[in-house]
Design a protein around this motif. Structure first.
Motif, mmCIF file in Angstrom:
data_model
loop_
_atom_site.group_PDB
_atom_site.id
_atom_site.type_symbol
_atom_site.label_atom_id
_atom_site.label_comp_id
_atom_site.label_asym_id
_atom_site.label_seq_id
_atom_site.Cartn_x
_atom_site.Cartn_y
_atom_site.Cartn_z
ATOM 1 N N ASN A 115 1.274 85.748 69.561
ATOM 2 C CA ASN A 115 1.470 84.460 68.758
ATOM 3 C C ASN A 115 0.690 84.266 67.639
ATOM 4 O O ASN A 115 -0.680 84.128 67.716
ATOM 5 N N LEU A 116 0.829 84.470 66.350
ATOM 6 C CA LEU A 116 0.160 84.431 65.149
ATOM 7 C C LEU A 116 0.760 83.116 64.218
ATOM 8 O O LEU A 116 1.723 82.683 64.454
ATOM 9 N N VAL A 117 -0.074 82.885 63.432
ATOM 10 C CA VAL A 117 0.197 82.080 62.295
ATOM 11 C C VAL A 117 1.232 82.824 61.382
ATOM 12 O O VAL A 117 1.084 83.900 61.183
ATOM 13 N N SER A 118 2.002 81.901 60.925
ATOM 14 C CA SER A 118 3.096 82.463 59.934
ATOM 15 C C SER A 118 2.549 82.991 58.705
ATOM 16 O O SER A 118 1.392 82.468 58.176
ATOM 17 N N SER A 188 -14.728 74.798 71.753
ATOM 18 C CA SER A 188 -13.341 75.198 72.535
ATOM 19 C C SER A 188 -12.151 75.097 71.332
ATOM 20 O O SER A 188 -12.293 74.400 70.285
ATOM 21 N N ALA A 189 -11.177 75.939 71.704
ATOM 22 C CA ALA A 189 -10.098 75.985 70.841
ATOM 23 C C ALA A 189 -8.942 76.619 71.745
ATOM 24 O O ALA A 189 -9.209 76.849 72.928
ATOM 25 N N GLY A 190 -7.768 76.742 71.045
ATOM 26 C CA GLY A 190 -6.564 77.489 71.722
ATOM 27 C C GLY A 190 -6.135 78.552 70.883
ATOM 28 O O GLY A 190 -6.729 79.080 69.739
ATOM 29 N N PHE A 191 -4.722 78.925 71.058
ATOM 30 C CA PHE A 191 -4.058 80.104 70.349
ATOM 31 C C PHE A 191 -2.994 79.499 69.649
ATOM 32 O O PHE A 191 -2.464 78.367 69.838
ATOM 33 N N PRO A 192 -2.678 80.263 68.663
ATOM 34 C CA PRO A 192 -1.302 79.854 67.747
ATOM 35 C C PRO A 192 -0.188 79.581 68.443
ATOM 36 O O PRO A 192 0.157 80.126 69.614
ATOM 37 N N VAL A 193 0.717 78.620 67.923
ATOM 38 C CA VAL A 193 2.144 78.726 68.830
ATOM 39 C C VAL A 193 3.150 78.139 67.642
ATOM 40 O O VAL A 193 2.650 77.415 66.628
ATOM 41 N N ASN A 194 4.335 78.711 67.721
ATOM 42 C CA ASN A 194 5.364 78.395 66.637
ATOM 43 C C ASN A 194 5.085 78.452 65.148
ATOM 44 O O ASN A 194 5.390 77.957 64.159
ATOM 45 N N GLY A 195 4.223 79.527 65.143
ATOM 46 C CA GLY A 195 3.692 79.784 63.653
ATOM 47 C C GLY A 195 2.513 79.070 63.150
ATOM 48 O O GLY A 195 2.047 78.903 61.834
ATOM 49 N N ASN A 196 2.018 78.119 63.869
ATOM 50 C CA ASN A 196 1.016 77.278 63.632
ATOM 51 C C ASN A 196 -0.270 77.620 64.276
ATOM 52 O O ASN A 196 -0.342 78.080 65.445
ATOM 53 N N GLY A 223 -11.401 81.357 64.636
ATOM 54 C CA GLY A 223 -10.687 82.835 64.941
ATOM 55 C C GLY A 223 -9.759 82.841 65.868
ATOM 56 O O GLY A 223 -8.640 83.231 66.050
ATOM 57 N N HIS A 224 -10.500 82.088 67.160
ATOM 58 C CA HIS A 224 -9.286 81.992 68.178
ATOM 59 C C HIS A 224 -8.044 81.128 67.836
ATOM 60 O O HIS A 224 -6.957 81.410 68.239
ATOM 61 N N SER A 225 -8.222 80.126 66.945
ATOM 62 C CA SER A 225 -6.969 79.262 66.583
ATOM 63 C C SER A 225 -5.929 80.005 65.924
ATOM 64 O O SER A 225 -4.982 79.874 65.706
ATOM 65 N N VAL A 226 -6.455 81.088 65.124
ATOM 66 C CA VAL A 226 -5.572 82.035 64.323
ATOM 67 C C VAL A 226 -4.973 83.232 65.077
ATOM 68 O O VAL A 226 -4.319 84.082 64.212
ATOM 69 N N GLY A 227 -5.651 83.384 66.505
ATOM 70 C CA GLY A 227 -5.159 84.456 67.112
ATOM 71 C C GLY A 227 -6.021 85.484 67.584
ATOM 72 O O GLY A 227 -5.766 86.649 68.460
ATOM 73 N N PHE A 228 -7.338 85.346 67.228
ATOM 74 C CA PHE A 228 -8.320 86.423 67.698
ATOM 75 C C PHE A 228 -8.553 86.067 69.228
ATOM 76 O O PHE A 228 -8.876 84.996 69.524
#
Length: 292
Positions: A115-118, A188-196, A223-228
């Motif tokens: 899952n990545l950002v749109s 701490s962070a998470g990963f993208p979801v639904n293009g966000n 970086g994690h938040s946009v998919g790394f």
């Protein structure tokens, strides 16, 4: 030598190493230890129940299912929301867990989640400046500006960031803030979801470090938040370990064009030292250009 604690892991090496995100080895085939249901304790106990299906999803994603729990996740305004805490610093909703998909690829060094950002999205990001201990200090605000510059100055990357500072974060795509309740140093962070991108990026215990170190941690978590994912997930060599976080897992897609082998200069290695400059390595840039 003084020990520095990042999350709940103490690293002691010839140089000071810090960890902003932690993953540990897990054997997904061994599901015999997974309990059918785990109930949260405290205020969240009636809001989320961790089921066997959720733990199986996490295990299939090669995330460590030891000590998975529901926590009252602190928001910038001081309120809390129930979230599932995995590997001490990964915060996921039930929906995010159940939507994890299989991925793979073992050839290259940099990796991204499925899952990545749109494409082409301008990400509204705010540095929280409110009270209660959640607000960023002036030095942390500067580090956040530098971190955003790291992304916006890249050529050939379709996503961009618009940074503001204040307290009205509800309508923003991402908010960066302090969590004064965490012992240790990191983020701490998470990963993208639904293009966000993942919305909430927490940092903690960084006030005594220089601006470059804080910039590094914030850039890493964004970086994690946009998919790394971590670049050294095969060995966690940056932490002085030899632990494989999992191969061919959900959300560990190899990025063509990045160099094979260990690269200690990547901003996405699992642990960092006091000499970091907070800037992207060449392979990090190739990774962002490939994803976006």
């Amino acid at each position: 030598m003084k020990k520095f604690k990042i999350l709940l892991l103490i690293i002691l090496l010839p140089t000071f190493l810090f960890q902003s995100c932690q993953k540990e080895e897990v054997t997904p085939e061994d599901n015999s230890q997974i309990e059918p249901e785990i109930k949260a304790e405290g205020p969240t106990k009636d809001k989320i129940k961790i089921t066997k299906a959720m733990l199986k999803k996490l295990s299939d994603f090669y995330l460590n299912t030891n000590n998975v729990k529901v926590v009252d996740f602190l928001l910038p305004d001081g309120s809390t929301t129930p979230m599932v805490q995995v590997e001490e610093d990964i915060m996921l909703s039930v929906e995010q867990i159940m939507n994890l998909d299989m991925g793979g690829g073992l050839e290259d060094r940099n990796y991204h989640t499925n899952n990545l950002v749109s494409q082409g999205k301008n990400i509204s990001i705010i540095g929280f400046t409110g009270g209660g201990g959640q607000g960023l200090t002036q030095k942390e605000q500067t580090a956040l500006q530098w971190a955003v510059n790291n992304f916006n100055q890249l050529n050939g990357v379709s996503i961009s960031f618009t940074l503001t500072f204040g307290t009205n974060y509800q309508n923003k795509d991402m908010v960066v803030y302090n969590n004064p309740n965490v012992n240790g140093t990191g983020g701490s962070a998470g990963f993208p979801v639904n293009g966000n991108p993942h919305k909430f990026v927490q940092i903690y215990g960084l006030s005594n470090f220089n601006t470059n170190v804080i910039e590094h941690v914030i850039t890493h978590e964004i970086g994690h938040s946009v998919g790394f994912r971590h670049t050294d997930w095969q060995t966690r060599q940056s932490c002085g370990q030899n632990v494989n976080e999992g191969v061919g897992s959900i959300g560990a897609n190899a990025i063509p064009g990045t160099s094979a082998g260990y690269n200690p200069n990547s901003i996405m290695v699992a642990c960092f030292n006091l000499g970091v400059d907070g800037e992207f390595d060449t392979d990090d840039i190739i990774g962002l250009q490939y994803m976006y």
